[in-house]
Design a protein around this motif. Structure first.
Motif, short mmCIF file in Angstrom:
data_model
loop_
_atom_site.label_atom_id
_atom_site.label_comp_id
_atom_site.label_asym_id
_atom_site.label_seq_id
_atom_site.Cartn_x
_atom_site.Cartn_y
_atom_site.Cartn_z
N UNK A 51 2.62 28.58 32.23
CA UNK A 51 2.50 29.99 32.60
C UNK A 51 3.37 30.28 33.81
N UNK A 52 3.25 29.43 34.83
CA UNK A 52 4.01 29.64 36.07
C UNK A 52 5.50 29.58 35.79
N UNK A 53 5.85 28.64 34.94
CA UNK A 53 7.24 28.46 34.58
C UNK A 53 7.77 29.71 33.85
N UNK A 54 6.94 30.19 32.94
CA UNK A 54 7.40 31.35 32.17
C UNK A 54 7.53 32.58 33.07
N UNK A 55 6.59 32.72 34.02
CA UNK A 55 6.66 33.84 34.96
C UNK A 55 7.99 33.80 35.72
N UNK A 56 8.32 32.59 36.12
CA UNK A 56 9.57 32.41 36.87
C UNK A 56 10.77 32.79 36.00
N UNK A 57 10.71 32.34 34.77
CA UNK A 57 11.79 32.64 33.84
C UNK A 57 11.92 34.13 33.62
N UNK A 58 10.76 34.81 33.55
CA UNK A 58 10.80 36.27 33.35
C UNK A 58 11.44 36.92 34.56
N UNK A 59 10.98 36.45 35.74
CA UNK A 59 11.54 37.00 36.98
C UNK A 59 13.06 36.82 37.03
#
Lengths: 560, 560
Positions: free
Chosen positions: B482-490
């Motif tokens: 989840x954290x990784x994906x959030x970062x990717x979205x950012x």
């Protein structure tokens, strides 16, 4: 020449400054005067230190000091030692047992009498069980010099004794005065108040009951000082029920009294006073333990129909300690008491019908076997109980506390669970942990409540059991004299009247011995019953306390 | 080439014929087929013997067998291993910690997750607690190839994964299917009956209660034979309350069921079945102990809202063992179950409101700390209790029996006293001796009544605690994604819809994990409360029994 002493008993040093001594060991003393019951000296190993004065006898002449090298012991049984015998011995020793060596003399008598092979009297032909072996077995040439003994002068009488005298002057039979009495050498003026009656009870001869029974409380001892604080000592407050007057006594007074009693009563088992201790005398534990020991001792003293009533004990119990003059007067009187040892028997008035000696012998033999068994079993019980107490104080406590601690650690882990619904459980487990820690404490505390009293009891009885070989020895010695005199009469060497005198006096000793044995059994049954009940009651209370604590813990789970 | 296997866990041989294996050790097998759950082979030391089949995984290709030399573990995290990853890695590894060596790869993941320093996902920049350290710390060049994952074909989906994949294929997160599910690769047809609801309870997410609760009795096992007595085995009679039909099951059936359950449920703590044992399988003690273990196991199975209802368990509980066809059919069906691992999560229906992941993380971290503490404290309690049991069986018993014996010896000595008035006392002391011997017996018998059940309980929970690192690992892995994906979205590397999908699926895993943790706490509180109560009740009964026995002994003195 240095002052010497012979150790009467083994003493094991327990504190710095003390020195161990072995029975019969010869010690060199630094002085004759004891310090609070202790003497200072050097033992045979060259070790220097203190030992209890009552454990040794001071050797006052050369003859005695030669005991050291053991060479005189054999000599003692030889007729060529005129100092010890005034009569002729058989010219020829009967060689009735092939294994009997000439050198096998009276050494045996030095040993404790538990050994069945030990002998009471040392002359061949007079040994109890072997008596009949001697009939017609070689000539017996005892010469009777006088047929009657003057009661007026025991000192003179000694030189005109008519039957064989025990040649071992260290024999209890001799030392106690038993022999002198049987041989009719005792003399003294018996006042009516001194008369001690043995009556015929249901189970045989017994001491007449004390018509004025009393007990005596020993209160918490206090430390006292004298010479402006230069010397300090522990003072015990004694309050006998028959006077209700409190007197203060020190351990050395008990010790002095004990010595008087032992000297006075040849066939009475005087309870041992608690052991001496040179160091740590003022430590609380020791004082408390000694007080308990003195309470037990006092209980046995006041329970005894003869000991309870005797003058020296009454003086000890009733003389106002502040009245130094009265105290010293009584003390001197007791020390000069003529009715001790042989003369004590003069004060005994036996039941009208004389005892059957064969029955007496059988009873005494039975008692001897009994005491041996009781000694063994109390020793074993004492060791077991001692170990059991140690285990409860260390191992049992540790186990319960480890379990308690582990429950507490679990409850601490559970407290991290962040769940409100487990708070009750966590608290309950924590309480269970406390409970098991408390149970561990209970186990550690318990022995002082129930096992220690058992050990005190066993200690006291071991003292009594140590007294009995000597008591039995005296009675057996008397019986031996009877058998001997009968033989002499049969052989025409002694007149019947003299033999009857010996018979009568042996009857008195036998009555006193059996009365004492009877008393021993009665207080033994009383004491062991009371102590077993006390132990079981304490154990029940103990386990109920544990159960109660566990029930309390269990309740904590009700709403958990 | 010889058949190889890798040990998954340590196994310590306890019986002749067994051989110890260490985790990760490579073993050479004599055959692939297990005998009653045991395999035969040679360990790396060249020792030959049996070990539990479930403790090893058979290595079926060369790639796996190279694990043996440990050289491939580092390789696993290198992008040049195309078999494990289909996406590009950062060209440059960020050197964020000076002490981090290039060789420090994913080895950590092999270890149990108790160690706080262990990581969940291995890619730099995705490690939970370090997440924020990486912002702007060197270039991150993950290439997103597809923005959505086809649910229709997980095999195809794998080749088009959009966020970094865990490179350690032995990671629980990967093995359990957790990663595949989070990445949207799981697929399966969820029947209505398979739906597992997580509801929001007072303390957070919980499994919906089983509307048809039941229990299952396990009766005394019997020894059965087949092939005309050539083979024998122990058969357990199971009677579930909801069918009331008895079925017979063997240990190997339990073992098979256990393997199915572990495979199927990634975030459910399946209770461990009792340990295997090659020798002494027919000994009464062992059978009784195993039965107790199976009862505990069954209790945990039927108490679990998800496990209790699952098809394979119901098949195990209800299929008539005589109907071999039906049994095999159900067995094959369970083995072919598609809704295992990643797909299991598809069956979970979470509560409507999504969880706050920060709160979830905090709860999970708290639980991790809790399990560590609970593991330590149960281990300590188990050791203490085990030692306490041993002491009671040996030391405590011996002490009480020695005291009992000494009392009896004393009573035997007293029986020689020839005094009628002491007969009662002698009998009472003898009875007291018997009493203490009996108390010794009570102490020796007690642990099987109260400490053994505690040890059984602790054993079962130690099994659960051993399960939780993997469960936590799966949830943490999901959260990392989840954290990784959030970062990717950012960073504009992933579209919001895909990230939301990851979010939703992480929510499902988190709900299931928290529901399982909640269930764990509930049964833990239930079990420990019940067991502590049982222990205290047993202890109370025990001490009351002792007290009763002592009271009986005390009464014997009343007329003594």
């Amino acid at each position: 020449m240095a002052l010497k002493a012979r150790a009467l008993y083994d003493f094991n040093s327990e504190n710095p400054g003390e020195v161990s001594v072995r029975e019969n060991e010869i010690l060199t003393l630094y002085g004759e005067k004891d310090i609070e019951g202790w003497l200072e000296g050097v033992n045979s190993k060259g070790e220097r230190g203190l030992f209890p004065a009552s454990y040794v006898e001071i050797l006052r002449n050369d003859a005695a000091s030669t005991v050291n090298n053991n060479s005189c012991i054999d000599n003692l049984s030889k007729p060529s030692a005129p100092a010890f015998a005034t009569f002729s011995q058989p010219l020829q020793q009967p060689q009735h047992h092939s294994y009997q060596q000439p050198s096998q003399g009276s050494d045996d008598d030095w040993d404790d009498d538990w050994d069945d092979s030990s002998t009471v009297a040392d002359e061949p032909g007079t040994i109890g069980g072997r008596y009949h072996d001697y009939e017609g077995n070689g000539p017996s040439t005892y010469r009777v010099t006088t047929s009657s003994v003057s009661r007026g002068n025991a000192q003179q009488a000694k030189s005109s004794a008519t039957v064989s005298r025990n040649l071992n002057r260290f024999s209890t039979f001799v030392k106690s005065g038993g022999e002198a009495f049987v041989l009719g050498e005792a003399s003294g003026f018996v006042k009516d108040g001194d008369k001690i009656c043995v009556v015929m009870g249901t189970y045989g001869p017994e001491w007449q009951e004390n018509p004025y029974p009393f007990t005596c409380a020993i209160d918490d001892p206090t430390k006292q000082t004298k010479f402006k604080g230069m010397k300090s000592y522990i003072s015990y407050k004694l309050t006998p029920t028959h006077t209700q007057n409190q007197v203060n006594r020190r351990y050395k007074h008990f010790d002095w009294l004990y010595a008087r009693l032992v000297e006075k009563f040849p066939v009475i088992s005087v309870p041992h006073i608690p052991e001496k201790q040179a160091t740590g005398r003022f430590e609380e534990d020791f004082i408390s333990k000694r007080r308990k020991g003195l309470i037990w001792w006092m209980n046995h003293m006041t329970s005894h129909p003869v000991l309870a009533r005797c003058d020296v004990f009454q003086h000890f119990l009733t003389c106002n300690s502040a009245d130094e003059k009265a105290w010293k007067q009584g003390k001197r009187k007791a020390e000069k008491d003529e009715m001790v040892g042989a003369n004590f028997f003069l004060t005994i008035s036996p039941p009208p019908a004389p005892l059957d000696f064969q029955e007496v012998e059988s009873k005494i033999d039975g008692f001897k076997t009994f005491t041996k068994r009781m000694d063994d079993s109390t020793l074993q019980l004492n060791a077991t109980v001692n170990e059991f107490a140690r285990k409860q104080i260390s191992g049992f406590k540790k186990e319960y506390q480890k379990v308690g601690m582990s429950f507490k650690v679990l409850s601490q882990a559970f407290e991290m669970d962040q769940q409100v619904y487990s708070v009750g459980l966590n608290q309950a487990i924590s309480f269970t942990g406390d409970t098991f820690e408390a149970i561990g404490e209970y186990f550690a505390e318990q022995p002082s409540k129930d096992l220690d009293p058992i050990m005190d009891l066993l200690g006291l009885y071991q003292g009594h059991l140590a007294n009995y070989p000597d008591i039995i020895h005296v009675q057996k010695g008397a019986l031996t004299k009877v058998k001997e005199s009968q033989k002499h009469v049969e052989e025409g060497k002694m007149d019947r009247a003299q033999a009857e005198g010996i018979n009568d006096r042996c009857n008195i000793i036998s009555c006193a011995t059996l009365a004492e044995i009877q008393h021993f059994h009665q207080i033994r049954v009383r004491d062991f019953k009371a102590q077993m009940q006390h132990y079981l009651q304490q154990q029940i209370t103990f386990f109920q306390k544990i159960t109660g604590k566990l029930e309390e813990a269990l309740q904590k789970y009700d709403n958990a």
